[in-house]
Design a protein around this motif. Structure first.
Motif, PDB file in Angstrom:
ATOM      1  N   GLN A  86      47.891  29.656  45.785  1.00 19.85           N
ATOM      2  CA  GLN A  86      46.901  30.465  44.844  1.00 19.85           C
ATOM      3  C   GLN A  86      47.408  31.687  44.585  1.00 19.85           C
ATOM      4  OE1 GLN A  86      44.714  32.973  45.308  1.00 19.85           O
ATOM      5  NE2 GLN A  86      43.947  32.851  43.343  1.00 19.85           N
ATOM      6  N   GLY A  87      47.983  32.283  45.497  1.00 24.82           N
ATOM      7  CA  GLY A  87      48.628  33.941  45.478  1.00 24.82           C
ATOM      8  C   GLY A  87      47.725  34.785  46.256  1.00 24.82           C
ATOM      9  N   LEU A  88      46.737  34.367  46.913  1.00 22.71           N
ATOM     10  CA  LEU A  88      45.962  35.020  48.016  1.00 22.71           C
ATOM     11  C   LEU A  88      45.175  36.094  47.263  1.00 22.71           C
ATOM     12  CD1 LEU A  88      48.312  35.230  51.071  1.00 22.71           C
ATOM     13  CD2 LEU A  88      46.065  33.911  51.028  1.00 22.71           C
ATOM     14  N   THR A  89      44.647  35.828  45.977  1.00 24.83           N
ATOM     15  CA  THR A  89      44.001  37.053  45.432  1.00 24.83           C
ATOM     16  C   THR A  89      42.710  37.095  45.335  1.00 24.83           C
ATOM     17  OG1 THR A  89      43.732  35.692  43.221  1.00 24.83           O
ATOM     18  CG2 THR A  89      45.675  36.798  43.407  1.00 24.83           C
ATOM     19  N   CYS A  90      41.942  35.966  46.057  1.00 21.86           N
ATOM     20  CA  CYS A  90      40.435  36.049  46.473  1.00 21.86           C
ATOM     21  C   CYS A  90      40.076  35.350  47.770  1.00 21.86           C
ATOM     22  CB  CYS A  90      39.581  35.760  45.089  1.00 21.86           C
ATOM     23  SG  CYS A  90      37.861  36.159  45.472  1.00 21.86           S
ATOM     24  N   ASP A 149      42.322  39.902  53.906  1.00 21.06           N
ATOM     25  CA  ASP A 149      41.616  40.695  53.044  1.00 21.06           C
ATOM     26  C   ASP A 149      42.437  40.844  51.742  1.00 21.06           C
ATOM     27  OD1 ASP A 149      40.194  42.505  51.829  1.00 21.06           O
ATOM     28  OD2 ASP A 149      40.272  43.955  53.491  1.00 21.06           O
ATOM     29  N   SER A 150      41.963  40.388  50.655  1.00 22.81           N
ATOM     30  CA  SER A 150      42.879  40.441  49.509  1.00 22.81           C
ATOM     31  C   SER A 150      42.319  41.772  48.726  1.00 22.81           C
ATOM     32  CB  SER A 150      42.411  39.290  48.677  1.00 22.81           C
ATOM     33  OG  SER A 150      41.282  38.837  48.382  1.00 22.81           O
ATOM     34  N   HIS A 151      41.762  42.535  49.358  1.00 19.54           N
ATOM     35  CA  HIS A 151      41.394  43.902  48.877  1.00 19.54           C
ATOM     36  C   HIS A 151      40.819  43.996  47.268  1.00 19.54           C
ATOM     37  CE1 HIS A 151      43.145  45.628  52.288  1.00 19.54           C
ATOM     38  NE2 HIS A 151      44.434  44.910  52.299  1.00 19.54           N
ATOM     39  N   GLY A 152      39.998  42.706  47.144  1.00 16.79           N
ATOM     40  CA  GLY A 152      39.513  42.825  45.942  1.00 16.79           C
ATOM     41  C   GLY A 152      39.533  41.330  45.415  1.00 16.79           C
ATOM     42  N   CYS A 153      38.944  40.862  44.513  1.00 14.78           N
ATOM     43  CA  CYS A 153      38.992  39.297  44.029  1.00 14.78           C
ATOM     44  C   CYS A 153      39.377  39.195  42.668  1.00 14.78           C
ATOM     45  CB  CYS A 153      37.392  38.805  43.968  1.00 14.78           C
ATOM     46  SG  CYS A 153      37.565  37.125  43.728  1.00 14.78           S
ATOM     47  N   THR A 154      40.623  38.946  42.384  1.00 13.20           N
ATOM     48  CA  THR A 154      41.062  38.651  41.076  1.00 13.20           C
ATOM     49  C   THR A 154      41.496  37.130  40.710  1.00 13.20           C
ATOM     50  OG1 THR A 154      43.398  39.084  41.666  1.00 13.20           O
ATOM     51  CG2 THR A 154      42.184  40.717  40.897  1.00 13.20           C
ATOM     52  N   ARG A 155      41.491  36.428  39.634  1.00 16.32           N
ATOM     53  CA  ARG A 155      41.766  35.016  39.335  1.00 16.32           C
ATOM     54  C   ARG A 155      42.841  34.717  40.037  1.00 16.32           C
ATOM     55  NH1 ARG A 155      37.637  33.242  37.306  1.00 16.32           N
ATOM     56  NH2 ARG A 155      38.567  31.188  36.978  1.00 16.32           N
ATOM     57  N   GLY A 156      44.084  35.313  39.951  1.00 14.68           N
ATOM     58  CA  GLY A 156      45.382  34.869  40.627  1.00 14.68           C
ATOM     59  C   GLY A 156      45.846  33.675  39.803  1.00 14.68           C
ATOM     60  N   GLY A 157      46.110  32.680  40.834  1.00 11.99           N
ATOM     61  CA  GLY A 157      46.451  31.321  40.405  1.00 11.99           C
ATOM     62  C   GLY A 157      45.316  30.367  39.840  1.00 11.99           C
ATOM     63  N   PHE A 158      44.024  30.723  39.611  1.00 10.41           N
ATOM     64  CA  PHE A 158      42.921  29.940  39.338  1.00 10.41           C
ATOM     65  C   PHE A 158      42.960  29.791  37.820  1.00 10.41           C
ATOM     66  CE2 PHE A 158      40.650  31.663  43.380  1.00 10.41           C
ATOM     67  CZ  PHE A 158      40.808  30.313  43.907  1.00 10.41           C
ATOM     68  N   PRO A 159      42.707  28.777  37.341  1.00 11.93           N
ATOM     69  CA  PRO A 159      42.536  28.268  36.119  1.00 11.93           C
ATOM     70  C   PRO A 159      41.537  29.066  35.237  1.00 11.93           C
ATOM     71  CG  PRO A 159      41.562  26.484  37.208  1.00 11.93           C
ATOM     72  CD  PRO A 159      42.171  27.433  38.179  1.00 11.93           C
ATOM     73  N   MET A 160      41.511  29.269  33.996  1.00 13.38           N
ATOM     74  CA  MET A 160      40.570  30.051  33.164  1.00 13.38           C
ATOM     75  C   MET A 160      39.482  29.203  32.715  1.00 13.38           C
ATOM     76  SD  MET A 160      39.592  32.847  32.225  1.00 13.38           S
ATOM     77  CE  MET A 160      41.105  33.970  32.287  1.00 13.38           C
ATOM     78  N   PRO A 167      56.582  32.405  45.739  1.00 17.55           N
ATOM     79  CA  PRO A 167      56.535  30.864  45.032  1.00 17.55           C
ATOM     80  C   PRO A 167      54.860  30.448  45.213  1.00 17.55           C
ATOM     81  CG  PRO A 167      57.238  30.785  47.314  1.00 17.55           C
ATOM     82  CD  PRO A 167      57.294  32.157  46.944  1.00 17.55           C
ATOM     83  N   ASN A 168      54.147  31.183  44.163  1.00 12.53           N
ATOM     84  CA  ASN A 168      52.879  30.678  44.193  1.00 12.53           C
ATOM     85  C   ASN A 168      52.550  30.535  42.846  1.00 12.53           C
ATOM     86  OD1 ASN A 168      52.318  33.253  43.022  1.00 12.53           O
ATOM     87  ND2 ASN A 168      52.377  34.321  44.858  1.00 12.53           N
ATOM     88  N   GLU A 169      51.258  30.071  42.250  1.00 12.38           N
ATOM     89  CA  GLU A 169      50.776  29.895  40.964  1.00 12.38           C
ATOM     90  C   GLU A 169      50.171  31.413  40.116  1.00 12.38           C
ATOM     91  OE1 GLU A 169      51.036  27.509  39.270  1.00 12.38           O
ATOM     92  OE2 GLU A 169      52.040  26.330  40.870  1.00 12.38           O
ATOM     93  N   ASN A 170      50.533  32.510  40.911  1.00 15.30           N
ATOM     94  CA  ASN A 170      49.827  33.794  40.179  1.00 15.30           C
ATOM     95  C   ASN A 170      50.928  34.382  39.114  1.00 15.30           C
ATOM     96  OD1 ASN A 170      48.366  36.006  39.787  1.00 15.30           O
ATOM     97  ND2 ASN A 170      48.741  36.705  41.600  1.00 15.30           N
ATOM     98  N   GLY A 171      51.070  33.661  38.254  1.00 19.23           N
ATOM     99  CA  GLY A 171      52.078  34.260  37.105  1.00 19.23           C
ATOM    100  C   GLY A 171      52.118  33.190  36.034  1.00 19.23           C
ATOM    101  N   LYS A 172      52.729  33.473  34.958  1.00 20.66           N
ATOM    102  CA  LYS A 172      52.880  32.829  33.701  1.00 20.66           C
ATOM    103  C   LYS A 172      53.818  31.631  33.910  1.00 20.66           C
ATOM    104  CE  LYS A 172      51.842  36.312  30.020  1.00 20.66           C
ATOM    105  NZ  LYS A 172      52.450  36.743  28.704  1.00 20.66           N
ATOM    106  N   LEU A 173      53.616  30.507  33.582  1.00 21.37           N
ATOM    107  CA  LEU A 173      54.774  29.240  33.344  1.00 21.37           C
ATOM    108  C   LEU A 173      55.637  29.389  32.284  1.00 21.37           C
ATOM    109  CD1 LEU A 173      55.643  26.563  34.778  1.00 21.37           C
ATOM    110  CD2 LEU A 173      53.798  25.532  33.330  1.00 21.37           C
TER     111      LEU A 173
END
Length: 624
Positions: A143-147, A154-165, A615-621
């Motif tokens: 996922q990218g460990l963003t939340c 501790d991701s030091h905050g919560c962002t969507r990262g590799g989650f869908p919109m 290698p994670n989903e936290n970025g554009k395809l």
């Protein structure tokens, strides 16, 4: 499993089991497929083309030939009106920007200290809370460990990262069709999620549109299903793709039957599991999960709802049986063979080097390797672990599982190794237990699968019979197992064979068939490592640890559902000699690459450009 009995009872209430002896439904009216003339009647002409099946309109052609999928900051991103229309057409089933579970742990509108306190490490790593969430992935690393909860990482905050919109909570085929058409015609990234079980993070994608199939829970029992081409006449279950192991196993038990499914109770066995092949406690008797499939109902890349079986859409039927999920279409139901219930004998025990001494422990492991061919040939399934901890090592039978075997038959298989353990002075209680049915044996024997840790990567190897046919080869494999443990690699092994049923031709990895041991090892890194440090550790793990396993098993492969995104030559590893045909079918069935999954068929044409280079989903395809 006793602690989860209430939970399972509650969740099972959403499933229905019909006893109607009917053939697979195929008419669109009966299955809730999209009716263009009816369902799109009155839709604003400005956005109506976004929901039509078939070839994309001219605007979409521009989008799909750009380097990357379409994202919120792009001018081609669908308008609010378009998303609202998707929601209306799917009867209010669009979830916009779903909140990650761990958002309650961080400052903001979702902060809830009391709820966050419930997310202890032990609670978070159980799959129950994640499997019913529209976006949660059970692979936080992917996922990218963003939340993540601070108790875990501790991701030091919560962002969507590799989650869908956006998420479409699909409960019938037309919901899936509308989402597929919308994604194809706009160029937004499309992902498919059921429970979120996947080591590689295939159920997520940054700012994607997700089709959530979890609540497709209907189960129908068919007393006699006939497929002359497959040579099958007998009972079957038709299940929605949201059906999980504990649900289909209970339904089968109530009919005096068993079906081939995974050992993990919350895995969605009718979704990505079965499309990726799927190993099972019954694999030694009946093959992989994909080997038992009789038919799919599926939405194709052009938005059509079809039945794929031995006589209809046969290329798609071949590819879906082992070719991988989120690659060739979105299945909505699967019809599988049902087999007679059977007795099972199981054994669970453990011992450690802290009790035995180091060399005695390893002598015990070496002697165990000698029994693997006999156990595999007998159709048994052993889930066993090697866990290093501060210089000591622990072995666990979790369990030895012998379907169709009496206590006497199972004991006879184990006794040669038990004799050797006794000779070595290893103290153990074999805990051999007999069950008169599969369901009770399964419920009592296997551990709950855990959500992946935030600092772990796992890779796998399918060791063939050639690694066990001589004492020299067994010694070689043992030495590599020991070396991995001494390098602090946690290991999970499955001793089994993958029986190849008669009259069987599908996309299941050819490397499964000579199997004796499906083996995994994991690498860990310090929890606060930088992206550069993590990437080096993961590459070294592939280049050194996994390469050593590949070197002693030339021509073998790995299991695509329990693997590392950095697996080299993944096409050959995950499909063997089936990969060239699968690539051709991908071009034919999904020429625009609407469907993408990490290390999926044809995925070498794309890359997730993650924000941290991992290698994670936290970025554009984007296209390579």
């Amino acid at each position: 499993m006793a602690s989860s009995t209430f939970w399972l009872t509650a969740v099972l209430a959403v499933s229905t089991v019909s006893t109607t002896a009917s053939p697979l439904l195929s008419t669109k009216a009966a299955t809730g497929a999209l009716d263009i003339n009816l369902d799109l009647q009155g839709v604003n002409p400005a956005v109506k083309p976004l929901f039509l099946p078939g070839s994309p309109n001219s605007a979409a052609t521009t989008n799909t030939t750009s380097r990357c999928k379409v994202y919120p900051e792009d001018s081609a991103w669908p308008s609010d009106e378009a998303w609202a229309q998707l929601n209306e057409l799917t009867e209010g089933r669009v979830i916009t920007a779903p909140t990650p579970l761990a958002a309650v742990c961080y400052p903001g509108k979702d902060y809830d200290a009391a709820q966050c306190a419930k997310y202890t490490i032990a609670a978070w790593q159980k799959s129950y809370i994640h499997m019913i969430d529209p976006i949660e992935m059970m692979s936080p690393v992917a996922q990218g460990l963003t939340c993540s909860p601070p108790t875990l990482y501790d991701s030091h905050g919560c962002t969507r990262g590799g989650f869908p919109m956006y998420v479409v909570n699909a409960t019938e085929p037309k919901h899936v069709q509308l989402a597929v058409n919308f994604a194809r015609n706009t160029g937004v990234r499309l992902v498919v999620k059921n429970t979120g079980h996947d080591f590689l993070g295939k159920s997520g994608g940054k700012d994607a549109l997700s089709i959530w199939t979890h609540w497709m829970k209907d189960i129908e029992y068919i007393e006699e299903y006939v497929d002359e081409k497959l040579g099958y006449r007998g009972p079957a279950f038709k299940s929605g793709v949201g059906v999980q192991a504990f649900e289909i196993y209970k339904a089968a038990h109530e009919k005096g039957r068993v079906v081939v499914g995974g050992e993990g109770e919350t895995v969605g066995v009718m979704g990505g599991y079965i499309q990726g092949g799927g190993h099972s406690p019954l694999t030694g008797l009946y093959g992989t999960g994909a080997d038992s499939v009789l038919a799919f109902e599926v939405v194709t890349a052009d938005g059509e709802f079809v039945v794929a079986n031995s006589t209809s859409h046969t290329d798609l039927f071949w590819a879906l049986r082992g070719g991988g999920g989120s690659t060739f279409g979105v299945a909505t139901s699967v019809t599988v063979k049902a087999h007679p219930d059977l007795e099972v004998t199981a054994s669970r025990f453990s011992f450690s080097s802290a009790q035995t001494g180091n060399e005695t422990f390893w002598a015990a492991i070496r002697s165990y390797v000698d029994s693997w061919i006999a156990n595999a040939d007998a159709g048994t399934y052993t889930y066993w672990t090697l866990v290093p901890t501060n210089g000591t090592f622990a072995f666990g039978f979790s369990p030895f599982f012998a379907p169709g075997k009496s206590v006497e038959e199972a004991t006879a298989l184990l006794q040669p190794w038990f004799n050797r353990l006794n000779d070595l002075g290893v103290k153990f209680d074999p805990n051999i237990t007999h069950f008169d049915n599969y369901y009770d044996a399964w419920r009592s024997s296997f551990p709950l699968e855990a959500v992946q840790k935030p600092n772990v990567a796992t890779a796998s190897r399918l060791f063939p019979r050639a690694n066990f046919e001589t004492a020299e080869k067994r010694q070689e494999l043992y030495e590599h197992i020991r070396s991995s443990s001494e390098k602090n690699r946690v290991q999970v092994h499955f001793n089994m064979q993958a029986k190849d049923p008669a009259n069987n031709d599908n996309a299941v990895n050819s490397h499964w068939r000579p199997l004796v041991s499906f083996s995994m090892q994991s690498v860990r890194w310090p929890i606060n490592s930088t992206a550069v440090e993590i990437l080096k550790i993961r590459k070294d793990f592939q280049d050194i640890d996994m390469q050593s396993w590949r070197d002693i098993s030339p021509g073998a492969g790995g299991y695509l559902a329990e693997a590392d995104r950095l697996e080299p030559d993944f096409g050959n590893a995950f499909w063997g000699d089936k990969y060239p045909k699968l690539l051709e079918l991908k071009k034919k069935l999904d020429p625009q690459d609407l469907f993408f999954a990490a290390t999926g068929v044809g995925s070498e044409r794309w890359r997730v450009e993650s924000v941290d280079g991992l290698p994670n989903e936290n970025g554009k395809l984007c296209r390579v």
